[in-house]
Design an enzyme around this catalytic site. Structure first.
Site, short mmCIF file in Angstrom:
data_model
loop_
_atom_site.label_atom_id
_atom_site.label_comp_id
_atom_site.label_asym_id
_atom_site.label_seq_id
_atom_site.Cartn_x
_atom_site.Cartn_y
_atom_site.Cartn_z
N THR A 19 0.86 -1.19 0.00
CA THR A 19 0.00 0.00 0.00
C THR A 19 0.89 1.23 0.00
O THR A 19 2.07 1.15 0.34
CB THR A 19 -0.86 0.09 1.27
OG1 THR A 19 0.01 0.27 2.41
CG2 THR A 19 -1.72 -1.15 1.45
N ASP A 20 0.31 2.37 -0.33
CA ASP A 20 0.99 3.63 -0.05
C ASP A 20 0.95 3.79 1.47
O ASP A 20 0.27 3.05 2.17
CB ASP A 20 0.32 4.80 -0.77
CG ASP A 20 1.27 6.02 -0.85
OD1 ASP A 20 2.27 6.06 -0.11
OD2 ASP A 20 0.98 6.94 -1.65
N TRP A 21 1.66 4.78 1.98
CA TRP A 21 1.83 4.91 3.44
C TRP A 21 0.49 5.34 4.09
O TRP A 21 0.19 6.50 4.25
CB TRP A 21 2.96 5.89 3.73
CG TRP A 21 4.32 5.21 3.84
CD1 TRP A 21 5.24 5.42 4.82
CD2 TRP A 21 4.90 4.21 2.99
NE1 TRP A 21 6.35 4.62 4.62
CE2 TRP A 21 6.17 3.87 3.52
CE3 TRP A 21 4.48 3.53 1.85
CZ2 TRP A 21 7.01 2.91 2.94
CZ3 TRP A 21 5.31 2.58 1.26
CH2 TRP A 21 6.55 2.28 1.81
#
Ligand code: BGC
Length: 788
Positions: free
Chosen positions: A279-281
């Site tokens: 995932t992105d952060w």
């Protein structure tokens, strides 16, 4: 280096420990590339849950509470995956990118520094149209990733420049998916040749920063496939990235990180991706974790302690099956066995920064785009001293803001860049600006709002200052020419505004006007350098000046690279990978792009990153397939500079254009001879556009399908460029049958030096082709789509 040894010792010591969970007590296998199934079988539920949740990071305070988290391995890196010493599973380190390795430059208790090279931003790299060069830059970035003890660089950034106002366009390549895919492929090949991985991002349609964690990008399946996914598809098929990073946003009502349609059906089934998806952060975690993991996300980053507990609880309650979790764990282990940490690579922490500085200096000159050069103003002739205007001349910007910034050892400004090639700058102006920059930098530091942490990542732009006509006159009395640098800064979590950003401020307009007036009456020339990661308004002022060079944000060697171009040491050969419109509103997408975003009015982190700016958390892609030149071309709208445009200090002619259909491979083979007919050595980029025959599906007037760049051609020298277009690349997406479709007929092959300057038009008969793909990611409600 030291750390790897400690880990090895620790994991050997830990190896004999026994698993305590479950009835059977067994000797734990140690991870190898060929025993992944065995290791998965030997893992406890807790260990599995631990592996798919990142080890936290320190930006928000709390990485250390994560169970199994280790002390920072590489200070300042974006994140880690968690070690399980019992099974010989090391931690791995993920560092931002994409314009260089983003780690902390200094460490407590150490006098060594860890600066990384600031390479040219993505846009500048793409504008080289030189895949060999980009691969070479990728190699250097991969080498720094490796030598600084990291396993993955979080790049390339591959989102499409839907609109010039997107704050992160600088990290991305183009408004065109073909260029995006080709440049990204080269970058990935370069990085991964060093034995480290990439995480190509942000998958997908992360076309704006405003509300990025909750905006629903509503886009037709056709446009999704043809514009927003096609670059990713090319890169996945041709370069086999180790990992991909999903985007924060939703697409047609589905969060990307929880979209099985996207991460499994399209990415893995249709394209054959066999790597790992992170995932992105995601600090907010809007989605139930089981939805993310079963959709095709394998790693939750940066990792929050509750996520692990939640996975354990979900497996226990039957909400997440062990079988599904094992799929993610398997992919994680497949990733881990490829990493330098797994292979115990003895990293030096001393990459060759000097050699990489040379690579950045040269590669950025090739991405710079010469937009105007009236009366051969450039390269400089008899210019020994210049009057240097604009704050960015003295505070040159090497890259953008946010996670895409790099902690660089230095940035060469224009004063030093010019000095290094024997050109001095007028004293009074230099003193005024230098004193101002010193003051303004200091003030910025003191006034800084700690919540605006993105502004601290990189080099924020300083305000311009007024330079009086009297001062200009005084300086021009001793200068041979005037150089004005117009600077812009943009970055993560913020989009740009039209006023004072896309458009010049009144002060900047006055500066250009006054300097040009005074210079021209003294018979001297004015050159404008655009030091920006993205497009600005140019049509209203370009007539006043003699030459315009888009230098982008060219990395740490900035001033040196610009000086190389100004003096002719390097002949510019960059071409625009995006249209420069006359006005920002000329892009059809501007009507659906948020424009009331002012980061300085947001008080705290929460509203800053997640604030719902206008109460609108969707963006309708009404322009549909008509993004960039596909729109301007098809609807015959005037532009300031067309897609593919860029001047050189020499001239080229195109001859002997040929096209043939290779019956065996079904590829269209195009060739053209390019000859340098000027007096200076130079490189030329030839572009192949295809105009499809009328058929069932509406098409843009033309679409880029191939390009090639010559070597450095000496005056009089020719080169035959050969390009291929795969039959499949001619396909449009036929939504009604969920298939790629090439309609049979006569296709026009247009060979041009830019999208508006076609040198030869040929024709080739193509047979039909279809390819069924997953029928997914439908619009929830119809959009009012632009049609011819
Ligand atoms: C950005 C990513 C970046 C990550 C780690 C996110 O906020 O969108 O591009 O890689 O942070 O720093």
């Amino acid at each position: 280096m030291r750390r790897s040894r400690i880990f090895l010792y620790f994991s050997l010591m830990a190896a004999p420990l026994l698993a305590t969970e479950g009835a059977a007590v067994q000797i734990a296998p140690q991870l190898r590339a060929d025993n992944i199934d065995e290791v998965v079988n030997a893992m406890t539920l807790e260990e599995k849950a631990r592996l798919v949740v990142g080890g936290g990071n320190k930006s928000f305070g709390d990485g250390t509470t994560m169970v199994g988290n280790q002390k920072k391995i590489v200070s300042g890196a974006a994140g880690v995956t968690v070690a399980i010493p019992r099974l010989g599973i090391p931690a791995t380190v993920l560092t931002d990118g994409p314009a260089g390795v983003r780690i902390g430059p200094t460490r407590e208790g150490s006098s060594q520094t860890y600066y990384a090279t600031g390479f040219p931003i993505g846009t500048c790299l793409a504008c080289t149209w030189n895949t060999d060069l980009v691969e070479n830059v990728g190699k250097a970035i991969g080498n720094e990733t490796l030598e600084y003890g990291c396993d993955v660089v979080l790049g390339p950034g591959m989102n499409i420049h839907r609109n010039p106002l997107c704050g992160r366009n600088f990290e991305y390549y183009s408004e065109d998916p073909f260029v995006t895919g080709a440049i990204a492929t080269a970058y990935v090949k370069g990085v991964q040749s060093q034995g480290v991985g990439v995480s190509s991002k942000h998958f997908a349609v992360n076309s704006q920063e405003t509300d990025r964690t909750k905006v629903d990008e509503r886009v037709s399946p056709r446009t999704l496939r043809e514009i927003y996914l096609r670059g990713f598809e090319k890169m996945v098929r041709e370069s086999k990235p180790w990992t991909l990073m999903s985007s924060y946003n939703l697409i047609n009502g589905q969060f990307a990180m929880g979209s099985k349609d996207l991460l499994t059906d399209i990415l893995r089934k249709d394209w054959g991706f066999d790597g790992m998806v992170m995932t992105d952060w995601d600090w907010r975690v809007y989605l139930p974790i089981n939805e993310e993991l079963t959709a095709g996300t394998d790693l939750l980053m940066p990792g929050l302690p509750f996520q692990m507990d939640s996975i354990i609880a979900m497996v226990k309650s039957g909400k997440l099956s062990m079988k599904d979790l094992d799929v993610n764990v398997h992919r994680m282990l497949q990733f881990i066995v490829r990493t330098p940490h797994f292979k115990n690579y003895n990293y030096s922490e001393k990459p060759d920064l000097k050699a990489h500085a040379q690579i950045t200096r040269q590669s950025s000159t090739e991405g710079m785009v010469l937009l105007k050069n009236a009366n051969e103003t450039l390269p400089f002739q008899n210019v020994k001293k210049v009057a240097l205007f604009g704050v960015n001349s003295y505070d040159f910007s090497s890259g953008g803001l946010g996670s895409g910034s790099v902690n660089v050892p230095y940035v060469v400004d224009m004063v030093d860049g010019l000095k290094n090639v024997g050109i001095s700058t007028t004293q009074t102006l230099t003193d005024i600006y230098k004193s101002y920059v010193k003051y303004a930098r200091f003030k910025l530091k003191v006034d800084k709002n700690p919540a605006m942490w993105f502004l601290d990542n990189g080099q924020p732009k300083l305000d311009e200052i007024e330079i009086t006509e009297r001062c200009i006159q005084h300086e021009m009395a001793e200068a041979d020419a005037a150089v004005i640098t117009i600077g812009r800064q943009a970055g993560e979590a913020m989009d740009r505004s039209i006023e004072n950003d896309f458009n010049l401020s009144p002060l900047e307009q006055r500066l250009i006007h006054n300097v040009s007036g005074i210079c021209h009456s003294a018979g001297k020339r004015v050159i404008v350098i655009i030091n920006s990661g993205s497009v600005i308004e140019i049509a209203s002022w370009r007539e006043f000046v003699d030459a315009i060079l888009v230098a982008w944000q060219p990395g740490e060697e900035g001033g040196n690279s610009v000086a190389d171009v100004l003096t002719g040491k390097a002949n510019p050969s960059g071409k625009l990978t995006m249209t420069w419109p006359i006005a920002a509103v000329d892009h059809y997408s501007t009507r659906n792009f948020p424009q009331e975003y002012d980061i300085y009015t947001y008080k705290n982190m929460e509203t800053y990153i997640y604030g719902n700016i206008k109460g609108i958390d969707y963006s309708n892609h009404e322009e549909d397939i008509y993004v960039g030149y596909r729109y301007f071309d098809t609807f015959k709208r005037q532009v300031a500079y067309p897609f593919g445009f860029g001047l050189s200090y020499t001239n080229f002619v195109y001859s002997k254009s040929e096209v043939t259909l290779n019956k065996k491979t079904s590829e269209i083979e195009v060739s053209v001879v390019v000859t340098n007919i000027g007096k200076t050595a130079g490189k030329e980029v030839a572009q192949v556009y295809v105009k499809a025959p009328e058929g069932k599906l509406e098409k843009p007037t033309k679409e880029l399908k191939a390009f090639a760049k010559t070597k450095l051609l000496q005056p009089g020298e020719s080169e035959t460029l050969r390009m291929r277009v795969a039959q499949r690349d001619l396909a449009s997406f036929d939504e009604s049958n969920s298939q790629w479709l090439v309609e049979a007929g006569a296709y026009q092959i247009l060979i041009g030096s830019n999208s508006a300057d076609i040198k030869a038009t040929l024709s080739v008969n193509v047979s039909s082709y279809t390819e069924k793909v997953s029928d997914v990611l439908h619009l929830k409600e119809p959009l009012n789509l632009l049609r011819k």
